[in-house]
Design a protein around this motif. Structure first.
Motif, PDB file in Angstrom:
ATOM      1  N   THR A  20       0.835  -1.203   0.000  1.00  0.00           N
ATOM      2  CA  THR A  20       0.000   0.000   0.000  1.00  0.00           C
ATOM      3  C   THR A  20       0.863   1.245   0.000  1.00  0.00           C
ATOM      4  N   LYS A  73      -3.498   0.439  -3.506  1.00  0.00           N
ATOM      5  CA  LYS A  73      -3.135  -0.887  -2.979  1.00  0.00           C
ATOM      6  C   LYS A  73      -2.791  -1.783  -4.160  1.00  0.00           C
ATOM      7  N   LYS A  74      -1.643  -2.410  -4.095  1.00  0.00           N
ATOM      8  CA  LYS A  74      -1.207  -3.266  -5.195  1.00  0.00           C
ATOM      9  C   LYS A  74      -2.027  -4.546  -5.216  1.00  0.00           C
ATOM     10  N   ILE A  75      -2.852  -4.672  -6.253  1.00  0.00           N
ATOM     11  CA  ILE A  75      -3.724  -5.843  -6.377  1.00  0.00           C
ATOM     12  C   ILE A  75      -3.410  -6.638  -7.637  1.00  0.00           C
ATOM     13  N   THR A  79      -2.002  -1.817 -10.825  1.00  0.00           N
ATOM     14  CA  THR A  79      -1.629  -1.106  -9.604  1.00  0.00           C
ATOM     15  C   THR A  79      -0.185  -1.412  -9.196  1.00  0.00           C
ATOM     16  N   CYS A 116      -9.265  -1.205   0.250  1.00  0.00           N
ATOM     17  CA  CYS A 116      -9.040   0.019  -0.529  1.00  0.00           C
ATOM     18  C   CYS A 116     -10.120   1.062  -0.268  1.00  0.00           C
TER      19      CYS A 116
END
Length: 253
Positions: A20, A73-75, A79, A116
């Motif tokens: 994040t 947020k890395k999803i 991202t 998120c």
């Protein structure tokens, strides 16, 4: 409201935890009036499998510095690629998109965010406080590791945390927090759909006005791609143009 397409410069990037981060992006021209709940669509470059823009909630706006803060947020690949941005990089953004949360006055308001979904609530909290409201925020996370950026919310009211493992705050989910025993006039929420449905059920049981921000895939932001259609009591409508904020009475929940 007029939609703009601009290149923003990445001025600051803060890693909140391994997955994040928050980036400050500076506009090339004076920012227009941006409402809490609105979002932006960003172009993700050099990502082989990311063809459409990625919608991101507006975390905060600093008009003096001409900056928009984005909570990411890395999803997926898109991202994750945004997580590689460096200071000075350019980010092409379409904004401001969507509608906004309502802003009552002199009321007791409850904000509930998860995942998120915490992204748009900070800017909302500021507007609510500025309108004379008492603001209480509950953020639901998995563990203390995920309980990031709590201090900014303290500027605008009370902040509480729930964790699934009980490592910080109260153990459980946001809709199980003891502060819900108090009386509120309005609830606002964003996060995973099961959580928002639980907030909606709580609000209905207490006869409280409740607004939710849906996290549909809003790739174009103009109602053209039809990626974000949601079924409402008015029929199938595009979340990006009619939302993302809806009163729960509009939804078939």
């Amino acid at each position: 409201m007029k939609k703009l397409v601009q290149d923003f410069e990445v001025l600051h990037k803060e890693e909140l935890n391994d997955g994040t981060f928050v980036i400050d992006v500076k506009a090339s021209a004076p920012l227009p009036d941006i409402k809490p709940g609105q979002f932006v669509n960003v172009l993700v470059e050099n990502a082989a499998n990311t063809f459409l823009r990625r919608p991101l909630s507006i975390h905060f706006v600093d008009y003096e510095k001409n900056i928009i803060k984005l909570y990411i947020k890395k999803i997926g690949e898109g991202t994750a690629k945004l997580g590689e941005l460096l200071l000075g990089d350019k980010l092409n953004i379409v904004f401001p998109l969507g509608n906004q949360y309502s802003i009552p006055k002199n009321s007791k308001t409850l904000l509930i965010g998860g995942g998120c979904g915490v992204a748009p609530l900070l800017y909302l909290a500021k507007h609510l406080k500025d309108a004379g409201n008492e603001v209480t925020t509950i953020l639901g996370v998995r563990s203390a590791y995920d309980a990031v950026e709590l201090d900014p919310y303290k500027q605008y009211g009370r902040i509480f945390v729930t964790t699934e493992d009980g490592s910080i705050g109260e153990k459980g989910y946001p809709t199980q927090h003891s502060v819900l025993n108090e009386k509120f006039d309005y609830t606002f929420t964003c996060g995973p759909e099961p959580m928002m449905k639980a907030v909606a059920a709580y609000s209905k049981s207490k006869n409280i006005s409740c607004e939710v921000s849906l996290e549909n895939t809003m790739a174009c932001g103009f109602g053209a791609c039809l990626c974000c259609v949601t079924d409402t009591k008015r029929g199938n409508i595009c979340t990006c143009t009619e939302g993302p904020v809806f009163n729960i009475n509009e939804l078939k929940w």
